[in-house]
Design a protein around this motif. Structure first.
Motif, PDB file in Angstrom:
ATOM      1  N   SER A  95       0.827  -1.208   0.000  1.00  7.46           N
ATOM      2  CA  SER A  95       0.000   0.000   0.000  1.00  7.46           C
ATOM      3  C   SER A  95       0.859   1.254   0.000  1.00  7.46           C
ATOM      4  O   SER A  95       2.080   1.209   0.175  1.00  7.46           O
ATOM      5  CB  SER A  95      -0.909   0.014   1.234  1.00  7.46           C
ATOM      6  OG  SER A  95      -0.143   0.245   2.406  1.00  7.46           O
ATOM      7  N   GLY A 124      -7.701  -5.543  -4.342  1.00  5.62           N
ATOM      8  CA  GLY A 124      -7.145  -4.213  -4.177  1.00  5.62           C
ATOM      9  C   GLY A 124      -8.181  -3.192  -3.757  1.00  5.62           C
ATOM     10  O   GLY A 124      -9.397  -3.426  -3.832  1.00  5.62           O
ATOM     11  N   LYS A 136      -3.929   3.736  -1.931  1.00  2.00           N
ATOM     12  CA  LYS A 136      -4.113   2.535  -2.739  1.00  2.00           C
ATOM     13  C   LYS A 136      -3.471   1.342  -2.029  1.00  2.00           C
ATOM     14  O   LYS A 136      -2.443   1.472  -1.361  1.00  2.00           O
ATOM     15  CB  LYS A 136      -3.493   2.725  -4.123  1.00  2.00           C
ATOM     16  CG  LYS A 136      -4.157   3.846  -4.912  1.00  2.00           C
ATOM     17  CD  LYS A 136      -3.335   4.258  -6.105  1.00  2.00           C
ATOM     18  CE  LYS A 136      -3.507   3.328  -7.273  1.00  2.00           C
ATOM     19  NZ  LYS A 136      -2.857   3.849  -8.490  1.00  2.00           N
ATOM     20  N   CYS A 187      -2.804  -3.034  -2.713  1.00  2.00           N
ATOM     21  CA  CYS A 187      -2.934  -4.282  -3.473  1.00  2.00           C
ATOM     22  C   CYS A 187      -2.745  -5.449  -2.513  1.00  2.00           C
ATOM     23  O   CYS A 187      -1.853  -5.424  -1.661  1.00  2.00           O
ATOM     24  CB  CYS A 187      -1.875  -4.369  -4.570  1.00  2.00           C
ATOM     25  SG  CYS A 187      -1.954  -3.069  -5.803  1.00  2.00           S
ATOM     26  N   PHE A 195      -2.005  -9.454  -2.541  1.00  2.75           N
ATOM     27  CA  PHE A 195      -1.596 -10.541  -3.433  1.00  2.75           C
ATOM     28  C   PHE A 195      -1.069 -11.712  -2.629  1.00  2.75           C
ATOM     29  O   PHE A 195      -0.773 -11.593  -1.425  1.00  2.75           O
ATOM     30  CB  PHE A 195      -0.533 -10.055  -4.429  1.00  2.75           C
ATOM     31  CG  PHE A 195       0.677  -9.425  -3.776  1.00  2.75           C
ATOM     32  CD1 PHE A 195       1.712 -10.192  -3.279  1.00  2.75           C
ATOM     33  CD2 PHE A 195       0.768  -8.040  -3.656  1.00  2.75           C
ATOM     34  CE1 PHE A 195       2.821  -9.620  -2.686  1.00  2.75           C
ATOM     35  CE2 PHE A 195       1.872  -7.444  -3.051  1.00  2.75           C
ATOM     36  CZ  PHE A 195       2.899  -8.241  -2.570  1.00  2.75           C
ATOM     37  N   TYR A 197      -5.963   0.473 -15.693  1.00  8.18           N
ATOM     38  CA  TYR A 197      -4.735   0.547 -14.902  1.00  8.18           C
ATOM     39  C   TYR A 197      -4.401   1.995 -14.559  1.00  8.18           C
ATOM     40  O   TYR A 197      -3.856   2.301 -13.512  1.00  8.18           O
ATOM     41  CB  TYR A 197      -3.553  -0.006 -15.716  1.00  8.18           C
ATOM     42  CG  TYR A 197      -3.378  -1.499 -15.651  1.00  8.18           C
ATOM     43  CD1 TYR A 197      -3.199  -2.162 -14.449  1.00  8.18           C
ATOM     44  CD2 TYR A 197      -3.341  -2.261 -16.816  1.00  8.18           C
ATOM     45  CE1 TYR A 197      -3.004  -3.528 -14.394  1.00  8.18           C
ATOM     46  CE2 TYR A 197      -3.142  -3.631 -16.785  1.00  8.18           C
ATOM     47  CZ  TYR A 197      -2.974  -4.254 -15.569  1.00  8.18           C
ATOM     48  OH  TYR A 197      -2.779  -5.615 -15.518  1.00  8.18           O
ATOM     49  N   ASP A 210       0.543   5.872  -7.990  1.00  9.82           N
ATOM     50  CA  ASP A 210       0.611   5.667  -6.561  1.00  9.82           C
ATOM     51  C   ASP A 210       1.719   6.560  -5.999  1.00  9.82           C
ATOM     52  O   ASP A 210       2.842   6.551  -6.500  1.00  9.82           O
ATOM     53  CB  ASP A 210       0.932   4.195  -6.263  1.00  9.82           C
ATOM     54  CG  ASP A 210       0.786   3.867  -4.795  1.00  9.82           C
ATOM     55  OD1 ASP A 210       1.443   4.530  -3.974  1.00  9.82           O
ATOM     56  OD2 ASP A 210       0.027   2.940  -4.457  1.00  9.82           O
ATOM     57  N   CYS A 228      -3.047  -7.165 -10.338  1.00 11.68           N
ATOM     58  CA  CYS A 228      -1.983  -6.184 -10.165  1.00 11.68           C
ATOM     59  C   CYS A 228      -0.641  -6.832 -10.472  1.00 11.68           C
ATOM     60  O   CYS A 228      -0.480  -8.056 -10.435  1.00 11.68           O
ATOM     61  CB  CYS A 228      -1.980  -5.638  -8.736  1.00 11.68           C
ATOM     62  SG  CYS A 228      -1.559  -6.866  -7.464  1.00 11.68           S
ATOM     63  N   SER A 263       2.402 -10.398  -8.053  1.00 13.18           N
ATOM     64  CA  SER A 263       1.294 -10.323  -9.010  1.00 13.18           C
ATOM     65  C   SER A 263       0.070 -11.057  -8.491  1.00 13.18           C
ATOM     66  O   SER A 263       0.161 -11.932  -7.625  1.00 13.18           O
ATOM     67  CB  SER A 263       1.703 -10.921 -10.359  1.00 13.18           C
ATOM     68  OG  SER A 263       1.963 -12.318 -10.222  1.00 13.18           O
ATOM     69  N   MET A 274      -2.409  -1.543 -10.810  1.00 10.33           N
ATOM     70  CA  MET A 274      -3.536  -2.316 -10.304  1.00 10.33           C
ATOM     71  C   MET A 274      -4.748  -2.058 -11.192  1.00 10.33           C
ATOM     72  O   MET A 274      -5.021  -0.919 -11.565  1.00 10.33           O
ATOM     73  CB  MET A 274      -3.853  -1.906  -8.860  1.00 10.33           C
ATOM     74  CG  MET A 274      -5.066  -2.607  -8.256  1.00 10.33           C
ATOM     75  SD  MET A 274      -5.318  -2.207  -6.501  1.00 10.33           S
ATOM     76  CE  MET A 274      -5.796  -0.473  -6.599  1.00 10.33           C
TER      77      MET A 274
END
Length: 454
Positions: free
Chosen positions: A176, A232, A280, A282, A284, A328, A334, A360, A374, A410
């Motif tokens: 993040s 995300g 933001k 993500c 994963f 995207y 970010d 992402c 990813s 993302m």
């Protein structure tokens, strides 16, 4: 026996009991509960170090303000630890910092207990101590309260959560923009000049200069990684409200209710933050991360030939959802990303962006190591060949990456922005004084719904 995620909690599966313990260092208190030196011996007082606390720092998410500022140790430290833990358990949070945005009196607790917790966590020292004394005196009675479970809250998540019918073992990691968020919301001016490596290593220390609700928000986002989830979040604070785009995919249906609470805490805490900005995150599976190393900065990173970026095939989107594709590039750069990707990789990412999918890709680069994180779900099975080709093409061009820091993109499955108004504090909600008035109608409703229809 299973140890819970909180370091001071142990859950015994055989009895269903939860115990609060402390694996840390115990010390003799230097002050009593009234702030007086414990020793009456003048020689002991003269030889003792009464200028420095003998207590260790402890977990900044749970210790009280006196311990956090290095004051002499006292039994009040333990009262604060208990109050913080009880509040965290009652609210489903990983820290005490949400107390202003989500006070105990909003958690459906009995009025007396909610008032007690809020008072023990108060900014007012006298009130904290009075509440601590009351807690110790009334604890034998409070532990005998019988509270039938009542549906006081709507357990539905405030953001869409896709729950997979299959259960998967994931090592979820949250990536993040917390470092830029920390700098933006920290009152200490020097924080802007602290380099990223030092900020990452001593992250909890630098939280001290940030407002409590902001700290609670960061901790709540990090707590999402405790669940087997990928996806995300993109949160935008604007003058007229808070806008959240999200993709949250949970891989354990048994955790659906608990995860909904974790998501709702993120939203509620976000609503209590008033500054304009973007955050933001993500989520994963770290098991899919590709690790690459090199012997010198003078040679390029080379991806092993056997490496692949994994992805899943997902059900085809409806025509309505497909028409609301998320890009995207829609949420902007970010603020934590400093790595500039080469044009050849950016071309592949732009082509990838035209295919209906969600996920992402993040490149994390240090002088001798690179990690490629990813998460991908392809929403258009007809485009699988091109999708796979582009992912392989990106890996083949990794040798072109120069520089350090992080960078990535993302993509959410489609545009489904949820808007929320500002809310400084969650509304009050207490457990009813007479729960039997609520239990009987609920039971009657359950009996009616269980009867067969003809």
């Amino acid at each position: 026996m299973v140890i819970l995620s909180h370091a001071n909690l142990v859950f015994d599966e055989s009895t269903g009991r939860i115990s609060l313990i402390d694996w840390g260092s115990s010390v003799f208190a230097q002050l009593d509960q009234d702030g007086h030196y414990l020793s009456n011996n003048i020689m002991q007082l003269m030889s003792a170090d009464l200028q420095h606390s003998n207590a260790r720092m402890g977990d900044i998410y749970f210790i009280g303000p006196e311990q956090r500022t290095g004051q002499l140790s006292s039994p009040r430290f333990d009262e604060q630890g208990v109050a913080s833990t009880l509040y965290a358990l009652a609210s489903g949070q990983p820290s005490r910092f949400g107390r202003k945005a989500i006070p105990a009196r909003s958690l459906g607790l009995p009025l007396e207990f909610a008032t007690l917790l809020d008072s023990m966590l108060s900014d007012d020292l006298t009130l904290r101590q009075q509440a601590g004394d009351y807690f110790l005196k009334q604890m034998p009675r409070l532990k005998r309260l019988v509270l039938p479970e009542l549906p006081l809250f709507d357990d539905q998540p405030l953001l869409p959560v896709w729950v997979s019918p299959e259960q998967r073992e994931l090592d979820t990691v949250v990536y993040s923009s917390r470092k830029s968020f920390l700098r933006e919301h920290n009152e200490e001016m020097d924080i802007a000049y602290v380099d990223d490596v030092q900020l990452e290593r001593y992250y909890k220390n630098y939280l001290e200069g940030m407002g409590e609700t902001e700290k609670a928000f960061i901790a709540a986002v990090s707590r999402l990684a405790r669940y087997p989830v990928v996806g995300g979040l993109a949160i935008h604070w604007q003058p007229n409200g808070i806008y959240i785009d999200s993709s949250l995919n949970l891989y354990d249906a048994k955790l659906q209710r608990a995860f909904a609470l974790a998501v709702n805490n993120v939203v509620t805490l976000a609503r209590a933050i008033s500054k304009v900005g973007t955050f933001k995150a993500c989520l994963f599976n770290a098991r899919n991360t590709i690790h690459i190393s090199r012997d010198s900065e003078d040679i390029p990173f080379v991806v092993p030939t056997s490496s692949q970026i994994p992805y899943q095939l997902a059900p085809v989107l409806s025509l309505e959802d497909a028409s609301k594709q998320h890009s995207y590039f829609e949420d902007g750069k970010d603020p934590d990303e400093q790595l500039v990707l080469p044009d050849a990789i950016m071309d592949d990412i732009a082509k990838l962006n035209l295919i209906r999918h969600t996920g992402c890709i993040i490149f994390e680069v240090t002088p001798l190591y690179m990690k490629i994180h990813s998460y991908y779900r392809l929403l258009d099975p007809a485009a699988e060949h091109e999708f796979s080709r582009l992912l392989n093409s990106i890996l083949a061009k990794v040798y072109l990456i120069s520089g350090e820091e992080d960078g990535g993109f993302m993509k959410l499955p489609y545009k489904d922005t949820r808007r929320f108004s500002q809310q400084t504090q969650a509304p009050q909600l207490f457990y009813p004084a007479n729960p039997l008035r609520f239990v009987e109608p609920v039971q009657q409703l359950a009996e009616i719904s269980s009867k067969p229809t003809h």
